[in-house]
Scaffold this active site. Structure first.
Site, PDB file in Angstrom:
ATOM      1  N   GLY A   1       1.059  -1.320   0.107  1.00 23.45           N
ATOM      2  CA  GLY A   1      -0.077   0.061   0.018  1.00 23.45           C
ATOM      3  C   GLY A   1       0.829   1.105   0.025  1.00 23.45           C
ATOM      4  CB  THR A   2       3.837   2.223   2.161  1.00 22.27           C
ATOM      5  OG1 THR A   2       3.023   2.058   3.278  1.00 22.27           O
ATOM      6  CG2 THR A   2       4.608   3.397   1.912  1.00 22.27           C
TER       7      THR A   2
ATOM      8  CG  ASN B   1      -5.998   3.812   8.453  1.00 19.57           C
ATOM      9  OD1 ASN B   1      -6.223   4.846   7.494  1.00 19.57           O
ATOM     10  ND2 ASN B   1      -4.959   3.800   9.315  1.00 19.57           N
TER      11      ASN B   1
ATOM     12  CD  GLN C   1      -7.389  -0.938   6.678  1.00 19.41           C
ATOM     13  OE1 GLN C   1      -8.251  -1.776   6.808  1.00 19.41           O
ATOM     14  NE2 GLN C   1      -6.297  -1.008   7.175  1.00 19.41           N
TER      15      GLN C   1
ATOM     16  CB  SER D   1      -1.683  -3.377   1.114  1.00 17.38           C
ATOM     17  OG  SER D   1      -0.686  -4.057   1.860  1.00 17.38           O
ATOM     18  CB  ALA D   2      -0.953  -8.773  -0.611  1.00 26.24           C
ATOM     19  CG  HIS D   3      -0.182  -6.521   5.266  1.00 27.17           C
ATOM     20  ND1 HIS D   3      -0.380  -6.119   6.391  1.00 27.17           N
ATOM     21  CD2 HIS D   3       0.127  -5.604   4.343  1.00 27.17           C
ATOM     22  CE1 HIS D   3      -0.104  -4.781   6.521  1.00 27.17           C
ATOM     23  NE2 HIS D   3       0.041  -4.307   5.390  1.00 27.17           N
TER      24      HIS D   3
ATOM     25  CB  THR E   1      13.427  -9.970 -10.057  1.00 27.28           C
ATOM     26  OG1 THR E   1      14.474  -9.512 -10.993  1.00 27.28           O
ATOM     27  CG2 THR E   1      12.983 -11.242 -10.318  1.00 27.28           C
TER      28      THR E   1
ATOM     29  CB  CYS F   1       0.326   2.043  10.177  1.00 27.19           C
ATOM     30  SG  CYS F   1      -0.560   0.977   9.208  1.00 27.19           S
TER      31      CYS F   1
END
Ligand code: PLP
Length: 372
Positions: free
Chosen positions: A69-70, A148, A176, A196-198, A234, A321
């Site tokens: 996300g950042t 968030n 979010q 963001s995946a997490h 990569t 965060c």
């Protein structure tokens, strides 16, 4: 241990873990190489891009993988530096995550003017405030899809229309929201959308930026030709595969999990009200499922977090965060929570694994601490 801080991060989904495993050990080829051994990696990358695009109503060519996300927010917001001079003003809100706010502060140091729009007491950005702030030099509007801390969902479609009518691009921080509420980038009309995946049961350190076809953003990094030459480096195939699997699963289960999360919220809040706690629930009625942000009169959010921690319960106060910061968060300030409540702000964010029993245990623990 009871984990109720799912807005901070989520557990990796077990199917996502299984999906990514082959790309860590067996299929470790570099997707950019031309030989047969690189083919599985290349195929996995394309399949993940397609699957993620489908989940948000985009085309695969509009998905650019990033480190989270950042990075996605920074890429989108700082892209104004490469816009033609004279039209560089950025308009954002006081409610944004620091990934956007601090990117804007960096822009200001480079003499890019930034306006920070106020929000109402529910955290909603006013349509008329945006209209009034958009002068000819406005190049980019960045308003988050969902907050968030308090879970408020912003009227992105309307805000985006206004920005476009004034010739500005529109970015939304949807970190979010992705995987938690239905998202269709075409219906929203946004030019860029960060994820963001997490936050949706994928891996930490992976995410994506949706960039609408036709929007020619300056590359985030220069180097190889990965990500259509816009984000060299990569690819982390395993994390990307996990992200796609996790997002697909979350989207398939969204209706069911939304119902469950709303019922956990109601159960938890009923307990607090039954104990006659004097609290305000922050955020708008249209909020992220599972998000409960409350300010308790005369309490100390930091103390509550630590007392609950001692009982094995993980929740958050202020912004998750930014846990070193014990002051009232910029979000709670922006929505004008009365002073006698503001310091007693805590955030509980239920996720897929939380149960009714856990909601009751947390509520009782909180009541014990406050009334005991
Ligand atoms: N934007 C929002 C709204 C967030 O909640 C977060 C993380 O908490 C971020 C951006 C940053 O995302 P990441 O942790 O992937 O860098």
């Amino acid at each position: 241990m009871i984990y109720a801080d799912n807005a901070a991060t989520t557990k990796l989904d077990t199917d996502a873990l299984e999906a990514m495993k082959p790309y860590l050990i067996e299929e470790y080829g570099n997707a950019s190489q031309p030989y047969f051994f690189a083919k599985p990696a290349k195929k996995a990358l394309a399949a993940a891009r397609e699957s993620i695009a489908e989940c948000i109503g985009a085309d695969p060519e509009e998905i650019y993988f990033t480190s989270g996300g950042t990075e996605s927010d920074n890429w989108a917001v700082k892209s104004v530096l490469f816009f033609s001079s004279g039209t560089r003003r950025v308009v954002t809100s006081q409610l944004e995550h620091h990934a956007v706010l601090n990117a804007c502060h960096s822009l200001e140091k480079l003499r890019v003017p930034v306006d920070y729009l106020p929000v109402d007491n529910n955290g909603i950005v006013g349509i008329s405030d945006l209209e009034a702030s958009l002068h000819e030099d406005a190049a980019l509007v960045s308003i988050m899809l969902a907050n968030n801390e308090i879970g408020t969902i912003e009227p992105i479609q309307e805000l985006c229309n206004i920005a476009h009518n004034r010739g500005a691009l529109f970015h939304t921080d949807a970190v979010q929201a992705v995987g938690h509420i239905p998202i269709d980038v075409r219906a929203l009309g946004v030019d860029m959308l960060a994820a963001s995946a997490h936050k949706f049961n994928g891996m930490k350190g992976s995410g994506f930026l949706y960039i609408r076809r036709g929007v020619d953003l300056h590359p985030f990094s220069d180097g190889g030709s990965q990500e259509y030459g816009k984000r060299a480096g990569t690819e982390n195939i395993a994390a990307i595969v996990a992200m796609a699997a996790a997002l697909k699963k979350n989207c398939e289960r969204m209706e069911e999990s939304t119902r469950k999360l709303h019922s956990l919220e109601a159960l938890f809040l009923d307990k607090l009200s039954g104990a006659k706690l004097d609290y305000i629930r922050n955020g708008s009625n249209t909020h992220l499922p599972g998000n409960i942000n409350i300010s308790i009169k005369g309490a100390d959010g930091e103390m509550l977090l630590h007392r609950l921690d001692l009982k094995g319960i993980c929740i958050s106060t202020g912004s998750a965060c930014d846990t070193v910061n014990t002051q009232v968060s910029h979000v709670i300030k922006a929505i004008h929570v009365p002073e006698e409540y503001a310091k007693g702000t805590i955030r509980i964010t239920f996720g897929a694994d939380n149960t009714e029993k856990e909601a009751i245990v947390i509520a009782n623990a909180l009541i014990d601490i406050l009334k005991g």
